[in-house]
Write a protein that holds these residues in place. Structure first.
Motif, PDB file in Angstrom:
ATOM      1  N   GLU A  34       0.684  -1.442  -0.010  1.00 23.96           N
ATOM      2  CA  GLU A  34      -0.018  -0.006  -0.018  1.00 23.96           C
ATOM      3  C   GLU A  34       0.724   1.304   0.018  1.00 23.96           C
ATOM      4  OE1 GLU A  34      -2.494  -0.072   3.289  1.00 23.96           O
ATOM      5  OE2 GLU A  34      -3.934  -1.928   2.460  1.00 23.96           O
ATOM      6  N   LYS A  35       2.155   1.303   0.521  1.00 24.13           N
ATOM      7  CA  LYS A  35       2.891   2.309   0.454  1.00 24.13           C
ATOM      8  C   LYS A  35       3.883   2.638  -0.389  1.00 24.13           C
ATOM      9  CE  LYS A  35       2.900   2.684   5.813  1.00 24.13           C
ATOM     10  NZ  LYS A  35       4.169   2.588   6.869  1.00 24.13           N
ATOM     11  N   LYS A  36       3.675   1.756  -1.459  1.00 23.35           N
ATOM     12  CA  LYS A  36       4.468   1.688  -2.765  1.00 23.35           C
ATOM     13  C   LYS A  36       4.785   3.179  -3.229  1.00 23.35           C
ATOM     14  CE  LYS A  36       5.378  -0.359  -7.214  1.00 23.35           C
ATOM     15  NZ  LYS A  36       4.727  -1.177  -8.168  1.00 23.35           N
ATOM     16  N   GLY A  37       6.086   3.273  -3.268  1.00 24.17           N
ATOM     17  CA  GLY A  37       6.372   4.740  -3.995  1.00 24.17           C
ATOM     18  C   GLY A  37       6.662   5.942  -2.593  1.00 24.17           C
ATOM     19  N   LYS A  38       6.200   5.379  -1.634  1.00 23.98           N
ATOM     20  CA  LYS A  38       6.666   6.362  -0.401  1.00 23.98           C
ATOM     21  C   LYS A  38       7.948   6.305   0.008  1.00 23.98           C
ATOM     22  CE  LYS A  38       4.191   7.596   4.143  1.00 23.98           C
ATOM     23  NZ  LYS A  38       3.492   7.504   5.312  1.00 23.98           N
ATOM     24  N   ILE A  39       8.278   7.707   0.326  1.00 25.42           N
ATOM     25  CA  ILE A  39       9.899   7.744   0.951  1.00 25.42           C
ATOM     26  C   ILE A  39       9.530   8.048   2.498  1.00 25.42           C
ATOM     27  CG2 ILE A  39      11.845   8.995   0.966  1.00 25.42           C
ATOM     28  CD1 ILE A  39      11.163   9.645  -2.004  1.00 25.42           C
ATOM     29  N   GLU A  40      10.479   7.701   3.346  1.00 28.64           N
ATOM     30  CA  GLU A  40      10.420   7.924   4.801  1.00 28.64           C
ATOM     31  C   GLU A  40      11.670   7.918   5.322  1.00 28.64           C
ATOM     32  OE1 GLU A  40       8.246   4.695   6.712  1.00 28.64           O
ATOM     33  OE2 GLU A  40       6.290   4.994   5.699  1.00 28.64           O
ATOM     34  N   LEU A  41      11.851   8.780   6.386  1.00 31.53           N
ATOM     35  CA  LEU A  41      13.124   9.277   7.197  1.00 31.53           C
ATOM     36  C   LEU A  41      13.180   7.895   8.110  1.00 31.53           C
ATOM     37  CD1 LEU A  41      15.665  10.812   8.024  1.00 31.53           C
ATOM     38  CD2 LEU A  41      13.972  11.811   9.451  1.00 31.53           C
ATOM     39  N   VAL A  42      14.207   7.086   8.054  1.00 30.05           N
ATOM     40  CA  VAL A  42      14.436   6.243   9.085  1.00 30.05           C
ATOM     41  C   VAL A  42      15.208   6.537  10.351  1.00 30.05           C
ATOM     42  CG1 VAL A  42      15.546   3.931   9.480  1.00 30.05           C
ATOM     43  CG2 VAL A  42      14.615   4.352   7.326  1.00 30.05           C
ATOM     44  N   ALA A  43      16.509   7.276   9.882  1.00 26.31           N
ATOM     45  CA  ALA A  43      17.131   7.924  11.151  1.00 26.31           C
ATOM     46  C   ALA A  43      18.146   8.935  10.440  1.00 26.31           C
ATOM     47  CB  ALA A  43      18.087   6.754  11.670  1.00 26.31           C
ATOM     48  N   ASN A  44      18.120   9.919  11.620  1.00 25.59           N
ATOM     49  CA  ASN A  44      19.336  10.971  11.420  1.00 25.59           C
ATOM     50  C   ASN A  44      20.580  10.369  12.165  1.00 25.59           C
ATOM     51  OD1 ASN A  44      17.629  13.308   9.616  1.00 25.59           O
ATOM     52  ND2 ASN A  44      16.796  13.380  11.596  1.00 25.59           N
ATOM     53  N   LEU A  45      21.544  10.648  11.553  1.00 30.12           N
ATOM     54  CA  LEU A  45      22.807   9.998  11.866  1.00 30.12           C
ATOM     55  C   LEU A  45      23.914  11.198  12.359  1.00 30.12           C
ATOM     56  CD1 LEU A  45      23.081   7.453   9.009  1.00 30.12           C
ATOM     57  CD2 LEU A  45      22.068   7.178  11.352  1.00 30.12           C
ATOM     58  N   PRO A  46      24.896  10.642  13.222  1.00 34.31           N
ATOM     59  CA  PRO A  46      25.680  11.503  13.790  1.00 34.31           C
ATOM     60  C   PRO A  46      26.944  12.045  12.909  1.00 34.31           C
ATOM     61  CG  PRO A  46      25.999   9.508  14.706  1.00 34.31           C
ATOM     62  CD  PRO A  46      24.841   9.321  14.068  1.00 34.31           C
ATOM     63  N   GLY A  47      26.847  11.197  11.526  1.00 33.24           N
ATOM     64  CA  GLY A  47      28.105  11.376  10.690  1.00 33.24           C
ATOM     65  C   GLY A  47      27.439  10.904   9.411  1.00 33.24           C
ATOM     66  N   PHE A  48      28.583  10.648   8.644  1.00 35.14           N
ATOM     67  CA  PHE A  48      28.240  10.504   7.296  1.00 35.14           C
ATOM     68  C   PHE A  48      28.253   8.883   6.663  1.00 35.14           C
ATOM     69  CE2 PHE A  48      30.541  14.344   8.389  1.00 35.14           C
ATOM     70  CZ  PHE A  48      29.690  15.291   7.780  1.00 35.14           C
ATOM     71  N   PRO A  49      27.041   8.614   6.475  1.00 34.66           N
ATOM     72  CA  PRO A  49      26.892   6.964   6.161  1.00 34.66           C
ATOM     73  C   PRO A  49      27.381   6.611   4.833  1.00 34.66           C
ATOM     74  CG  PRO A  49      24.869   8.265   5.864  1.00 34.66           C
ATOM     75  CD  PRO A  49      25.845   9.346   6.156  1.00 34.66           C
ATOM     76  N   ASP A  50      28.048   5.311   4.987  1.00 34.80           N
ATOM     77  CA  ASP A  50      28.100   4.679   3.663  1.00 34.80           C
ATOM     78  C   ASP A  50      27.216   3.575   3.377  1.00 34.80           C
ATOM     79  OD1 ASP A  50      29.814   3.753   1.362  1.00 34.80           O
ATOM     80  OD2 ASP A  50      31.554   4.688   2.376  1.00 34.80           O
ATOM     81  N   ASN A  51      27.960   2.319   3.263  1.00 32.52           N
ATOM     82  CA  ASN A  51      26.772   1.259   3.050  1.00 32.52           C
ATOM     83  C   ASN A  51      26.055   0.728   4.122  1.00 32.52           C
ATOM     84  OD1 ASN A  51      28.095   1.225   0.315  1.00 32.52           O
ATOM     85  ND2 ASN A  51      29.438  -0.642   0.652  1.00 32.52           N
ATOM     86  N   ILE A  52      25.208  -0.219   3.639  1.00 34.14           N
ATOM     87  CA  ILE A  52      24.124  -0.746   4.596  1.00 34.14           C
ATOM     88  C   ILE A  52      24.115  -2.099   4.187  1.00 34.14           C
ATOM     89  CG2 ILE A  52      21.849  -0.579   5.507  1.00 34.14           C
ATOM     90  CD1 ILE A  52      21.363   1.883   3.558  1.00 34.14           C
ATOM     91  N   ARG A  53      24.140  -3.072   5.093  1.00 33.82           N
ATOM     92  CA  ARG A  53      24.101  -4.522   4.974  1.00 33.82           C
ATOM     93  C   ARG A  53      23.172  -5.150   5.789  1.00 33.82           C
ATOM     94  NH1 ARG A  53      25.822  -3.034   0.772  1.00 33.82           N
ATOM     95  NH2 ARG A  53      27.487  -3.727  -0.750  1.00 33.82           N
ATOM     96  N   LYS A 111      12.172  -1.136  11.841  1.00 35.26           N
ATOM     97  CA  LYS A 111      11.315   0.087  12.101  1.00 35.26           C
ATOM     98  C   LYS A 111      12.153   1.488  12.267  1.00 35.26           C
ATOM     99  CE  LYS A 111       7.535  -2.292  12.366  1.00 35.26           C
ATOM    100  NZ  LYS A 111       7.882  -3.309  11.932  1.00 35.26           N
ATOM    101  N   GLY A 112      13.552   1.276  12.024  1.00 33.57           N
ATOM    102  CA  GLY A 112      14.493   2.194  12.367  1.00 33.57           C
ATOM    103  C   GLY A 112      14.875   2.358  13.845  1.00 33.57           C
ATOM    104  N   GLN A 113      14.726   1.438  14.530  1.00 30.39           N
ATOM    105  CA  GLN A 113      15.058   1.604  16.025  1.00 30.39           C
ATOM    106  C   GLN A 113      16.722   1.031  16.140  1.00 30.39           C
ATOM    107  OE1 GLN A 113      13.173   2.719  18.712  1.00 30.39           O
ATOM    108  NE2 GLN A 113      11.761   3.236  17.037  1.00 30.39           N
ATOM    109  N   ILE A 114      17.408   1.729  16.920  1.00 29.28           N
ATOM    110  CA  ILE A 114      18.724   1.418  16.977  1.00 29.28           C
ATOM    111  C   ILE A 114      18.873   0.314  18.038  1.00 29.28           C
ATOM    112  CG2 ILE A 114      21.174   2.276  17.677  1.00 29.28           C
ATOM    113  CD1 ILE A 114      20.004   5.039  17.239  1.00 29.28           C
TER     114      ILE A 114
END
Length: 407
Positions: free
Chosen positions: A284-303, A363-366
């Motif tokens: 249902e949310k197809k195409g929607k963009i959401e903020l997951v987390a603001n970060l303290p530095g500069f992010p690179d890859n995700i795995r 859900k974006g929880q640390i």
């Protein structure tokens, strides 16, 4: 009285001259006619970008008081050069990694060591490209496009094919036996893919990958952040039709990309804006963009790990001085046109980079944060992969990898 009036007049003229001289000096700096500044050779046009306030982010960010990442093990020192991405094949062999000298190498055990598995450029030669430890320094920059710079790596678990995001040669693929990688897509709508960075493979065969900038290439990647420009894109390559599509554009240094376990969404990092984002691609949310987390530095890859959780590599940390420059593009335009080397200007802003790796749920929880404030293991981190009871940590900047037992 006449003498006092004359002195006041002379003081006024001196102040006018000082103001005029200051204006001339400022104009000279801004124009940089002799290209003496770090940005002198570029069309440097800073803009204000969308980043969360420094105090707000740092107040809510959990810290690793034990600096557990610094307890990791340095592995293969001066044997691998700028191993940004670490990947294992469908049989669990590896790791494989793309290096700053343009090779993709495979760890074949203690007896055989690191072996060349694939190349990304037909022009690759040992004489020009195999510069060893120098390949992660400025000495390699003039040859990067010739030799190639493989960044993100992913194996298709069903075929054993290895897909590669090369900074200069676009999206590529090489078979299970290695060799010379073949380009899949190098342009879209007649425009070159200037800076392919990372990728992930959907179960339907489509490949999502980032094109970090349409203005600056990998050698000049620092200027993307300094300028705040947002010409980056998330692209999709569809093998059946051999077509490439723009999924998202207007991104500020899109970098890592990772599909969720159920493939309903993907996460991507925006390095300039220091944030982790989510794009829904199913439901249902197809195409929607959401903020997951603001970060303290500069992010690179995700795995992703086997539990469907997400490791994010972060070069930390932002500073209050940076905040002032971020919110005032005109100040950036002046500051980075001062005739000093970039590292000196960065140091004056309080930048002292160290590595942070963070684990998020869907859900974006640390869930966990590990850092290396003293730079014992590495000062700059590119990727974290959880496999075989270990964290395998890659870096685009150093000549080793790191491992750490986990959990």
């Amino acid at each position: 009285m006449e003498k006092k009036t004359r002195l006041e007049h002379e003081d006024g003229r001196l102040q006018q001259h000082l103001v005029l001289l200051s204006a001339v000096v400022l104009g000279f700096v801004i124009m940089d006619p002799f290209k003496m500044s770090p940005v002198g050779e570029h069309d440097f046009t800073p803009v204000k970008h969308d980043i969360a306030p420094y105090d707000q982010v740092m107040a809510n960010w959990p810290h690793d008081n034990l600096s557990r990442l610094g307890l990791g093990n340095l592995e293969h020192v001066d044997q691998v050069f700028g191993p940004e991405s670490l990947e294992f094949d469908p049989l669990g062999n590896g790791p494989y990694s793309g290096l700053a000298d343009g090779r993709i190498v495979k760890w074949s055990g203690e007896d055989r060591g690191w072996e060349t598995f694939a190349l990304v450029s037909q022009k690759w030669s040992k004489k020009v490209c195999a510069t060893g430890k120098d390949s992660t320094t400025y000495k390699q920059w003039k040859n990067e496009e010739i030799c190639g710079r493989p960044l993100g790596l992913r194996f298709d678990k069903s075929t054993g094919n290895l897909y590669i995001a090369d900074a200069y040669h676009g999206l590529m693929m090489v078979g299970p036996d290695g060799g010379l990688a073949q380009p899949l897509t190098t342009q879209i709508d007649g425009k070159r893919i200037l800076f392919a960075n990372d990728l992930d493979i959907h179960t339907n065969g489509s490949i999502y990958f980032t094109d970090t900038s349409m203005k600056y290439n990998r050698v000049d990647h620092f200027f993307i952040m300094l300028e705040g420009e947002s010409t980056g894109r998330l692209l999709r390559y569809d093998p059946p039709t051999k077509s490439t599509h723009v999924v998202l554009d207007g991104l500020a240094f899109p970098n890592g990309v990772q599909l969720s376990k159920d493939q309903s969404f993907l996460l991507y990092t925006e390095t300039t804006n220091c944030r982790l984002m989510k794009l829904w691609i199913e439901g249902e949310k197809k195409g929607k963009i959401e903020l997951v987390a603001n970060l303290p530095g500069f992010p690179d890859n995700i795995r992703i790990n086997e539990k469907g959780q997400f490791w994010v590599a972060i070069d930390c940390c932002r500073t209050k001085a940076q905040e002032v420059l971020i919110n005032n593009p005109w100040m950036r335009s002046v500051y980075f046109r001062l005739p000093f080397r970039m590292q000196h200007l960065a140091r004056a802003m309080g930048m002292k980079m160290y590595s942070v790796i963070s684990l998020f749920d869907d859900k974006g929880q640390i869930l966990d944060v590990l850092d290396d404030k003293q730079g014992v293991v590495m000062k700059l981190v590119s990727e974290v992969r959880e496999a075989k009871g270990m964290l395998w940590i890659g870096t685009v900047a150093h000549n080793h990898i790191a491992t750490l037992p986990y959990p």
